[in-house]
Design a protein around this motif. Structure first.
Motif, PDB file in Angstrom:
ATOM      1  N   SER A 303       0.811  -1.216   0.000  1.00 11.49           N
ATOM      2  CA  SER A 303       0.000   0.000   0.000  1.00 11.49           C
ATOM      3  C   SER A 303       0.845   1.268   0.000  1.00 11.49           C
ATOM      4  O   SER A 303       0.301   2.362  -0.184  1.00 11.49           O
ATOM      5  CB  SER A 303      -0.918   0.003   1.231  1.00 11.49           C
ATOM      6  N   ALA A 304       2.158   1.165   0.198  1.00  7.60           N
ATOM      7  CA  ALA A 304       3.029   2.335   0.197  1.00  7.60           C
ATOM      8  C   ALA A 304       3.311   2.768  -1.236  1.00  7.60           C
ATOM      9  O   ALA A 304       3.143   2.005  -2.194  1.00  7.60           O
ATOM     10  CB  ALA A 304       4.322   2.034   0.935  1.00  7.60           C
ATOM     11  N   SER A 305       3.773   3.987  -1.373  1.00  7.15           N
ATOM     12  CA  SER A 305       4.123   4.498  -2.699  1.00  7.15           C
ATOM     13  C   SER A 305       5.482   3.958  -3.114  1.00  7.15           C
ATOM     14  O   SER A 305       6.458   4.040  -2.359  1.00  7.15           O
ATOM     15  CB  SER A 305       4.150   6.034  -2.685  1.00  7.15           C
ATOM     16  N   GLU A 306       5.538   3.353  -4.306  1.00  7.77           N
ATOM     17  CA  GLU A 306       6.758   2.778  -4.867  1.00  7.77           C
ATOM     18  C   GLU A 306       7.405   1.779  -3.904  1.00  7.77           C
ATOM     19  O   GLU A 306       8.513   1.987  -3.388  1.00  7.77           O
ATOM     20  CB  GLU A 306       7.757   3.881  -5.217  1.00  7.77           C
ATOM     21  N   PRO A 307       6.751   0.651  -3.609  1.00  9.39           N
ATOM     22  CA  PRO A 307       7.343  -0.331  -2.681  1.00  9.39           C
ATOM     23  C   PRO A 307       8.575  -1.023  -3.240  1.00  9.39           C
ATOM     24  O   PRO A 307       9.354  -1.592  -2.470  1.00  9.39           O
ATOM     25  CB  PRO A 307       6.197  -1.321  -2.455  1.00  9.39           C
ATOM     26  N   TRP A 308       8.778  -0.978  -4.575  1.00  9.38           N
ATOM     27  CA  TRP A 308       9.974  -1.610  -5.144  1.00  9.38           C
ATOM     28  C   TRP A 308      11.243  -0.887  -4.716  1.00  9.38           C
ATOM     29  O   TRP A 308      12.312  -1.497  -4.664  1.00  9.38           O
ATOM     30  CB  TRP A 308       9.871  -1.646  -6.665  1.00  9.38           C
ATOM     31  N   THR A 309      11.143   0.404  -4.395  1.00  7.73           N
ATOM     32  CA  THR A 309      12.329   1.114  -3.891  1.00  7.73           C
ATOM     33  C   THR A 309      12.709   0.623  -2.493  1.00  7.73           C
ATOM     34  O   THR A 309      13.879   0.696  -2.115  1.00  7.73           O
ATOM     35  CB  THR A 309      12.062   2.617  -3.856  1.00  7.73           C
ATOM     36  N   PRO A 329      19.536 -17.168   0.780  1.00  4.41           N
ATOM     37  CA  PRO A 329      18.265 -17.474   0.091  1.00  4.41           C
ATOM     38  C   PRO A 329      17.172 -16.492   0.503  1.00  4.41           C
ATOM     39  O   PRO A 329      17.059 -16.122   1.675  1.00  4.41           O
ATOM     40  CB  PRO A 329      17.947 -18.900   0.558  1.00  4.41           C
ATOM     41  N   GLN A 330      16.372 -16.062  -0.485  1.00  8.87           N
ATOM     42  CA  GLN A 330      15.398 -14.994  -0.253  1.00  8.87           C
ATOM     43  C   GLN A 330      14.014 -15.399  -0.730  1.00  8.87           C
ATOM     44  O   GLN A 330      13.863 -16.175  -1.667  1.00  8.87           O
ATOM     45  CB  GLN A 330      15.825 -13.709  -0.977  1.00  8.87           C
ATOM     46  N   LEU A 331      13.025 -14.827  -0.059  1.00 11.74           N
ATOM     47  CA  LEU A 331      11.631 -14.862  -0.483  1.00 11.74           C
ATOM     48  C   LEU A 331      11.091 -13.447  -0.348  1.00 11.74           C
ATOM     49  O   LEU A 331      11.425 -12.737   0.600  1.00 11.74           O
ATOM     50  CB  LEU A 331      10.797 -15.826   0.371  1.00 11.74           C
ATOM     51  N   VAL A 332      10.249 -13.032  -1.295  1.00 12.43           N
ATOM     52  CA  VAL A 332       9.694 -11.674  -1.296  1.00 12.43           C
ATOM     53  C   VAL A 332       8.180 -11.784  -1.267  1.00 12.43           C
ATOM     54  O   VAL A 332       7.584 -12.500  -2.092  1.00 12.43           O
ATOM     55  CB  VAL A 332      10.156 -10.868  -2.527  1.00 12.43           C
ATOM     56  N   VAL A 333       7.549 -11.090  -0.311  1.00 14.99           N
ATOM     57  CA  VAL A 333       6.094 -11.043  -0.226  1.00 14.99           C
ATOM     58  C   VAL A 333       5.660  -9.586  -0.187  1.00 14.99           C
ATOM     59  O   VAL A 333       6.368  -8.718   0.333  1.00 14.99           O
ATOM     60  CB  VAL A 333       5.567 -11.794   1.022  1.00 14.99           C
ATOM     61  N   ALA A 334       4.507  -9.338  -0.767  1.00 16.90           N
ATOM     62  CA  ALA A 334       3.893  -8.009  -0.739  1.00 16.90           C
ATOM     63  C   ALA A 334       2.705  -8.080   0.206  1.00 16.90           C
ATOM     64  O   ALA A 334       1.704  -8.745  -0.084  1.00 16.90           O
ATOM     65  CB  ALA A 334       3.457  -7.584  -2.135  1.00 16.90           C
ATOM     66  N   LEU A 349       5.270  -4.159  -8.934  1.00 21.00           N
ATOM     67  CA  LEU A 349       6.327  -4.814  -8.158  1.00 21.00           C
ATOM     68  C   LEU A 349       6.735  -6.128  -8.802  1.00 21.00           C
ATOM     69  O   LEU A 349       7.937  -6.458  -8.882  1.00 21.00           O
ATOM     70  CB  LEU A 349       5.836  -5.042  -6.725  1.00 21.00           C
ATOM     71  N   GLN A 350       5.781  -6.883  -9.294  1.00 19.31           N
ATOM     72  CA  GLN A 350       6.100  -8.124  -9.987  1.00 19.31           C
ATOM     73  C   GLN A 350       6.874  -7.876 -11.275  1.00 19.31           C
ATOM     74  O   GLN A 350       7.726  -8.681 -11.666  1.00 19.31           O
ATOM     75  CB  GLN A 350       4.805  -8.895 -10.293  1.00 19.31           C
TER      76      GLN A 350
END
Length: 390
Positions: A303-309, A329-334, A349-350
């Motif tokens: 919900s934030a502005s520009e979460p990819w940053t 090792p990484q996992l990314v969730v929105a 973001l995807q």
């Protein structure tokens, strides 16, 4: 009569031969159908059967602590002279004092953190000597149990102990030896010494104890990204949840159990801010918490502005900290995809990130089952790589 018996025996053996032929034919037909397929379903997370605790205060996780180890003082020697009814000057009979106890760290499976370890660790003192050559009792050692994988550093920051196996011990502070009584100082020239030794004090040393591995999965994200809410939804842990930043100042741990009896620990870490590698905010302390996690789970606020940053800034801080932290090792969730304007940010973001992104809502419980399955797949993949490199 004999003919009937012989006929029945022949029919019995003929029936057995027919059954054997039929079994062979069936086995041939089954074998020609192709190889057997082993259907194995993926492990699924179990819902906790036990309700959450009603305690108001939350239990935090202590993965590093500064302690002071003080060995026990040795017992004093005794000055005494024996007096008998037949000999008033029977000679010196002062006993020695007992030895002071040591402070010992022992690796154990019974503990998980350092919450039970005090700041000052003292061992017992040895008893003083008595008359009639009675030696003082040696003090018991103070054995402090610590989790397996504990690293012990001295005041200069050098590693002096690594408790990587169960029941492995490290003597942190030695106790003082018992003082000698006047019987010890008896010689041919000095038959009646009036001197004894005081028991010396034990060692007084400061250490820093750290955990090599804190959790299997560490939640990383900006403050107020929903990490505590996510841990609260996945496990029985009770971290503080509030609509403002920096509600989590210390790590909180929760456990997820799967149907194949595998348990995975998840750590809610304090929020990270820009320039954390320069010790801004919780800074280096936060990055050290993240360094003790095997798998990193990035929680982004959709919900934030520009979460990819946010993801780019988090990766920048991990790279600046150094070591292998950025290559874990990484996992990314929105998170918070149930709020307005989250759908557009999630699609963008995807598109921008190379890693696959899973949209969840920790508050509404959306896609949490899929998240637990992804965590288990990443955990199994990492364990398989560790076994292959050995």
């Amino acid at each position: 009569m004999c003919c009937c018996i012989s006929c029945s025996i022949m029919l019995f053996f003929a029936g057995r031969s027919l059954l054997a032929r039929a079994f062979v034919e069936i086995s041939k037909n089954v074998s020609t159908r192709g190889p057997r397929v082993n259907y194995c379903k993926a492990a699924t997370a179990l819902r906790p059967k036990k309700p959450k605790s009603t305690r108001k205060e939350a239990q935090y996780f202590s993965d590093a602590k500064r302690v002071r180890a003080v060995g026990g003082k040795g017992g004093d020697g005794c000055v005494s002279f024996l007096q008998l009814w037949c000999n008033e000057r029977a000679g010196p009979d002062g006993g020695d004092g007992g030895n002071g106890g040591h402070v010992v760290f022992q690796a154990s499976n019974d503990v998980r953190n350092f919450n039970h370890v005090g700041s000052v660790l003292r061992a017992e003192e040895g008893e003083r000597g008595n008359a009639k050559d009675c030696h003082g009792k040696n003090a018991k050692h103070a054995v402090i149990k610590v989790p397996i994988g504990t690293i012990i550093r001295n005041a200069q920051g050098l590693i002096v102990g690594d408790l990587g196996h169960a029941d492995l011990m490290f003597v942190a502070a030695r106790g003082g030896a018992g003082g000698k009584g006047n019987r010890f100082f008896t010689t041919d020239k000095e038959t009646s010494p009036k001197v004894c030794e005081y028991g010396p004090t034990g060692e007084d040393i400061s250490y820093t104890i750290e955990l090599r591995s804190m959790a299997d999965v560490g939640l990383i994200g900006y403050p107020n990204a929903g990490k505590s809410t996510l841990l609260n939804a996945l496990t029985r842990a009770k971290p503080k949840v509030a609509p403002y930043a920096f509600t989590t100042l210390r790590p909180h741990l929760g456990t997820v159990q799967y149907d194949d009896l595998v348990q995975i620990t998840i750590a809610d870490l304090p929020g990270l801010v820009p320039d954390a590698h320069l010790n801004k905010g919780l800074g280096i302390q936060f990055l050290k918490h993240a360094e003790r996690c095997t798998l990193l789970l990035f929680v982004l606020d959709a919900s934030a502005s520009e979460p990819w940053t946010h993801y780019e800034q988090l990766m920048h801080e991990l790279r600046q900290f150094g070591g292998s932290l950025a290559s874990r090792p990484q996992l990314v969730v929105a998170n918070k995809i149930d709020m307005e304007d989250s759908a557009a940010n999630f699609e963008e973001l995807q598109r921008r990130l190379q890693n696959p992104v899973l949209g969840i809502s920790a508050k509404m419980g959306q896609n949490l089952g899929q998240l637990l399955s992804s965590i288990r797949l990443g955990f199994d993949r990492h364990k398989a790589q560790e076994r292959s490199t050995r």
